[in-house]
Design a protein around this motif. Sequence first.
Motif, PDB file in Angstrom:
ATOM      1  N   GLN A   7      49.960   8.497 -37.662  1.00  0.00           N
ATOM      2  CA  GLN A   7      49.484   8.660 -36.287  1.00  0.00           C
ATOM      3  C   GLN A   7      49.020   7.331 -35.682  1.00  0.00           C
ATOM      4  N   PHE A   8      48.337   6.514 -36.479  1.00  0.00           N
ATOM      5  CA  PHE A   8      47.765   5.266 -35.970  1.00  0.00           C
ATOM      6  C   PHE A   8      48.597   4.038 -36.342  1.00  0.00           C
ATOM      7  N   LYS A   9      49.831   4.245 -36.780  1.00  0.00           N
ATOM      8  CA  LYS A   9      50.687   3.136 -37.196  1.00  0.00           C
ATOM      9  C   LYS A   9      50.846   2.078 -36.095  1.00  0.00           C
ATOM     10  N   PRO A  10      51.129   2.451 -34.835  1.00  0.00           N
ATOM     11  CA  PRO A  10      51.250   1.405 -33.805  1.00  0.00           C
ATOM     12  C   PRO A  10      49.979   0.559 -33.655  1.00  0.00           C
ATOM     13  N   PHE A  11      48.839   1.227 -33.687  1.00  0.00           N
ATOM     14  CA  PHE A  11      47.568   0.505 -33.571  1.00  0.00           C
ATOM     15  C   PHE A  11      47.346  -0.404 -34.773  1.00  0.00           C
ATOM     16  N   LEU A  12      47.607   0.119 -35.964  1.00  0.00           N
ATOM     17  CA  LEU A  12      47.420  -0.670 -37.186  1.00  0.00           C
ATOM     18  C   LEU A  12      48.387  -1.850 -37.230  1.00  0.00           C
ATOM     19  N   ASN A  13      49.625  -1.648 -36.765  1.00  0.00           N
ATOM     20  CA  ASN A  13      50.578  -2.757 -36.682  1.00  0.00           C
ATOM     21  C   ASN A  13      50.088  -3.828 -35.722  1.00  0.00           C
ATOM     22  N   PHE A  14      49.568  -3.394 -34.563  1.00  0.00           N
ATOM     23  CA  PHE A  14      49.044  -4.342 -33.584  1.00  0.00           C
ATOM     24  C   PHE A  14      47.892  -5.157 -34.185  1.00  0.00           C
ATOM     25  N   VAL A  15      46.913  -4.470 -34.749  1.00  0.00           N
ATOM     26  CA  VAL A  15      45.734  -5.142 -35.310  1.00  0.00           C
ATOM     27  C   VAL A  15      46.140  -6.071 -36.455  1.00  0.00           C
ATOM     28  N   GLY A  16      47.006  -5.576 -37.334  1.00  0.00           N
ATOM     29  CA  GLY A  16      47.443  -6.396 -38.468  1.00  0.00           C
ATOM     30  C   GLY A  16      48.179  -7.645 -38.025  1.00  0.00           C
ATOM     31  N   THR A  17      49.113  -7.476 -37.084  1.00  0.00           N
ATOM     32  CA  THR A  17      49.877  -8.630 -36.581  1.00  0.00           C
ATOM     33  C   THR A  17      48.960  -9.601 -35.850  1.00  0.00           C
ATOM     34  N   PHE A  18      48.077  -9.064 -35.003  1.00  0.00           N
ATOM     35  CA  PHE A  18      47.160  -9.915 -34.247  1.00  0.00           C
ATOM     36  C   PHE A  18      46.347 -10.794 -35.195  1.00  0.00           C
ATOM     37  N   PHE A  19      45.698 -10.170 -36.173  1.00  0.00           N
ATOM     38  CA  PHE A  19      44.836 -10.939 -37.075  1.00  0.00           C
ATOM     39  C   PHE A  19      45.634 -11.878 -37.972  1.00  0.00           C
ATOM     40  N   LEU A  20      46.817 -11.476 -38.400  1.00  0.00           N
ATOM     41  CA  LEU A  20      47.654 -12.359 -39.219  1.00  0.00           C
ATOM     42  C   LEU A  20      48.035 -13.614 -38.435  1.00  0.00           C
ATOM     43  N   VAL A  21      48.531 -13.436 -37.217  1.00  0.00           N
ATOM     44  CA  VAL A  21      48.915 -14.586 -36.390  1.00  0.00           C
ATOM     45  C   VAL A  21      47.687 -15.433 -36.060  1.00  0.00           C
ATOM     46  N   TYR A  22      46.579 -14.783 -35.720  1.00  0.00           N
ATOM     47  CA  TYR A  22      45.356 -15.499 -35.378  1.00  0.00           C
ATOM     48  C   TYR A  22      44.873 -16.356 -36.551  1.00  0.00           C
ATOM     49  N   ILE A  23      44.851 -15.774 -37.736  1.00  0.00           N
ATOM     50  CA  ILE A  23      44.387 -16.504 -38.926  1.00  0.00           C
ATOM     51  C   ILE A  23      45.336 -17.652 -39.266  1.00  0.00           C
ATOM     52  N   VAL A  24      46.643 -17.401 -39.221  1.00  0.00           N
ATOM     53  CA  VAL A  24      47.617 -18.451 -39.539  1.00  0.00           C
ATOM     54  C   VAL A  24      47.507 -19.604 -38.544  1.00  0.00           C
ATOM     55  N   LEU A  25      47.457 -19.304 -37.250  1.00  0.00           N
ATOM     56  CA  LEU A  25      47.355 -20.371 -36.243  1.00  0.00           C
ATOM     57  C   LEU A  25      46.036 -21.128 -36.357  1.00  0.00           C
ATOM     58  N   THR A  26      44.961 -20.420 -36.654  1.00  0.00           N
ATOM     59  CA  THR A  26      43.657 -21.076 -36.817  1.00  0.00           C
ATOM     60  C   THR A  26      43.668 -22.011 -38.021  1.00  0.00           C
ATOM     61  N   ILE A  27      44.254 -21.566 -39.118  1.00  0.00           N
ATOM     62  CA  ILE A  27      44.346 -22.418 -40.316  1.00  0.00           C
ATOM     63  C   ILE A  27      45.220 -23.640 -40.039  1.00  0.00           C
ATOM     64  N   LEU A  28      46.353 -23.436 -39.361  1.00  0.00           N
ATOM     65  CA  LEU A  28      47.225 -24.569 -39.013  1.00  0.00           C
ATOM     66  C   LEU A  28      46.485 -25.573 -38.125  1.00  0.00           C
ATOM     67  N   TYR A  29      45.714 -25.056 -37.176  1.00  0.00           N
ATOM     68  CA  TYR A  29      44.963 -25.944 -36.298  1.00  0.00           C
ATOM     69  C   TYR A  29      43.888 -26.705 -37.075  1.00  0.00           C
ATOM     70  N   LYS A  30      43.244 -26.045 -38.016  1.00  0.00           N
ATOM     71  CA  LYS A  30      42.243 -26.725 -38.842  1.00  0.00           C
ATOM     72  C   LYS A  30      42.886 -27.818 -39.692  1.00  0.00           C
ATOM     73  N   PHE A  31      44.082 -27.554 -40.236  1.00  0.00           N
ATOM     74  CA  PHE A  31      44.809 -28.594 -40.974  1.00  0.00           C
ATOM     75  C   PHE A  31      45.130 -29.772 -40.055  1.00  0.00           C
ATOM     76  N   TYR A  32      45.537 -29.463 -38.829  1.00  0.00           N
ATOM     77  CA  TYR A  32      45.814 -30.500 -37.839  1.00  0.00           C
ATOM     78  C   TYR A  32      44.562 -31.350 -37.600  1.00  0.00           C
ATOM     79  N   LEU A  33      43.416 -30.677 -37.384  1.00  0.00           N
ATOM     80  CA  LEU A  33      42.171 -31.405 -37.123  1.00  0.00           C
ATOM     81  C   LEU A  33      41.726 -32.235 -38.320  1.00  0.00           C
ATOM     82  N   ASN A  34      42.036 -31.778 -39.520  1.00  0.00           N
ATOM     83  CA  ASN A  34      41.638 -32.514 -40.729  1.00  0.00           C
ATOM     84  C   ASN A  34      42.359 -33.852 -40.859  1.00  0.00           C
TER      85      ASN A  34
END
Length: 183
Positions: A7-34
């Motif tokens: 029932q909540f698969k679309p919502f869970l997909n949205f949340v999972g994708t959002f946080f995965l992309v957010y975490i990956v981009l944040t880590i990449l940016y931190k590597f850039y800043l380092n």
Amino acid sequence: MKKYLIQFKPFLNFVGTFFLVYIVLTILYKFYLNNYGINDLDGITTFAGHNVGQLLSLLNYEITIQKSISEPWLEVIFKGKYIVRIIEGCNAVSVIVLFVSFIAAFSGKLKTTLLFILFGILSIHVLNVIRIALLTVLIYYYPQHSHFLHGVVFPLIIYGFVFVLWLIWINKFSKYAAKNQTK
């Protein structure tokens, strides 16, 4: 439990994708800043500061933007007076990461998604440059309102703009919009 997951698969997909992309981009940016030393300023912030200087010069203001000698920021000297500093947090990367994460989580066709992300990144950067330039001018003339301008008005403008971009994306280009247009 399986019923709720389905029932909540679309919502869970949205949340999972959002946080995965957010975490990956944040880590990449931190590597850039380092890659930069403790007193060095990153290239994205330097580019944003350079663009602010170009915009204010184009508008015939007396403007100097220079790297601080001892700190990792740009000093903005407006009409011969030091007004504001541009630090790493002023480059709108955190706003861009948030924007991209949402669009990726609510993706549509690949080409459309990538073009909208590119458009969003460029428009957020341009709005951010205008925001910093306008903030500089307003703080020069109204220094007593600097906290309100910096802490309330301008965050509302940039986050409000991102929210409008999200609404446009959801209603016009996302998979969700495509499903609702066919009904």
